[in-house]
Design a protein around this motif. Structure first.
Motif, PDB file in Angstrom:
ATOM      1  N   LYS A 126       0.832  -1.213   0.000  1.00  0.00           N
ATOM      2  CA  LYS A 126       0.000   0.000   0.000  1.00  0.00           C
ATOM      3  C   LYS A 126       0.865   1.260   0.000  1.00  0.00           C
ATOM      4  O   LYS A 126       0.576   2.200  -0.738  1.00  0.00           O
ATOM      5  N   SER A 127       1.926   1.273   0.793  1.00  0.00           N
ATOM      6  CA  SER A 127       2.772   2.467   0.843  1.00  0.00           C
ATOM      7  C   SER A 127       3.512   2.680  -0.478  1.00  0.00           C
ATOM      8  O   SER A 127       3.683   3.814  -0.918  1.00  0.00           O
ATOM      9  N   THR A 185       0.779   4.029  -3.154  1.00  0.00           N
ATOM     10  CA  THR A 185      -0.074   5.162  -2.785  1.00  0.00           C
ATOM     11  C   THR A 185      -0.185   6.182  -3.908  1.00  0.00           C
ATOM     12  O   THR A 185      -1.272   6.690  -4.192  1.00  0.00           O
ATOM     13  N   THR A 243      -4.565   1.382  -2.955  1.00  0.00           N
ATOM     14  CA  THR A 243      -4.398   1.147  -1.524  1.00  0.00           C
ATOM     15  C   THR A 243      -5.500   0.280  -0.920  1.00  0.00           C
ATOM     16  O   THR A 243      -5.490   0.027   0.272  1.00  0.00           O
TER      17      THR A 243
END
Length: 135
Positions: free
Chosen positions: A38-39, A42, A47
């Protein structure tokens, strides 16, 4: 060990891996893998985690048939792949490989993924958290 089950259930996300083969180890992807993916994604607004799993194989490549994965069919579905270390967390500085997923008319999907990582890979199914306007 050989699995006698032809369909392996992932209870956390309620999907199945069909006929995984005898030369593959399977497990849950760590929460660290989902957070890492997810990071890293982004900026692409990818996400929303829709499912995940971990695998290890000695084969040069690995194919998986997935069924019953829940997702919004009006949005694109992606598989994010990240190499893991011996503890099951992402290898420090590891790149996330992103692949668009084609879903069959019946709703199942097939993934062709890399192999030969002695400590495995996490696969995280992601979608856009919001719909982007079409141009």
């Amino acid at each position: 060990m050989e699995l006698s089950e032809q369909s392996v259930s992932w209870d956390d996300y309620d999907f199945y891996i069909e006929n995984p083969g005898s030369d593959v180890k399977l497990g849950n992807a760590s929460a660290d893998c989902e957070t890492y993916v997810k990071s890293e994604l982004t900026s692409q607004n990818l996400t929303q985690v829709l499912g995940s799993y971990w695998y290890e194989t000695t084969a040069a490549a690995q194919s998986f048939d997935i069924s019953d994965l829940s997702y919004d069919a009006s949005k694109e579905l992606y598989a994010a792949i990240v190499a893991t270390d011996a503890t099951g967390v992402p290898v420090a500085g590891s790149a996330v490989t992103l692949r668009a997923v084609d879903v069959s008319a019946g709703g199942s999907l097939t993934l062709s993924l890399p192999g030969q990582n002695a400590t495995g890979y996490a696969v995280v199914f992601v979608g856009r958290a919001i719909s982007l306007p079409r141009s």
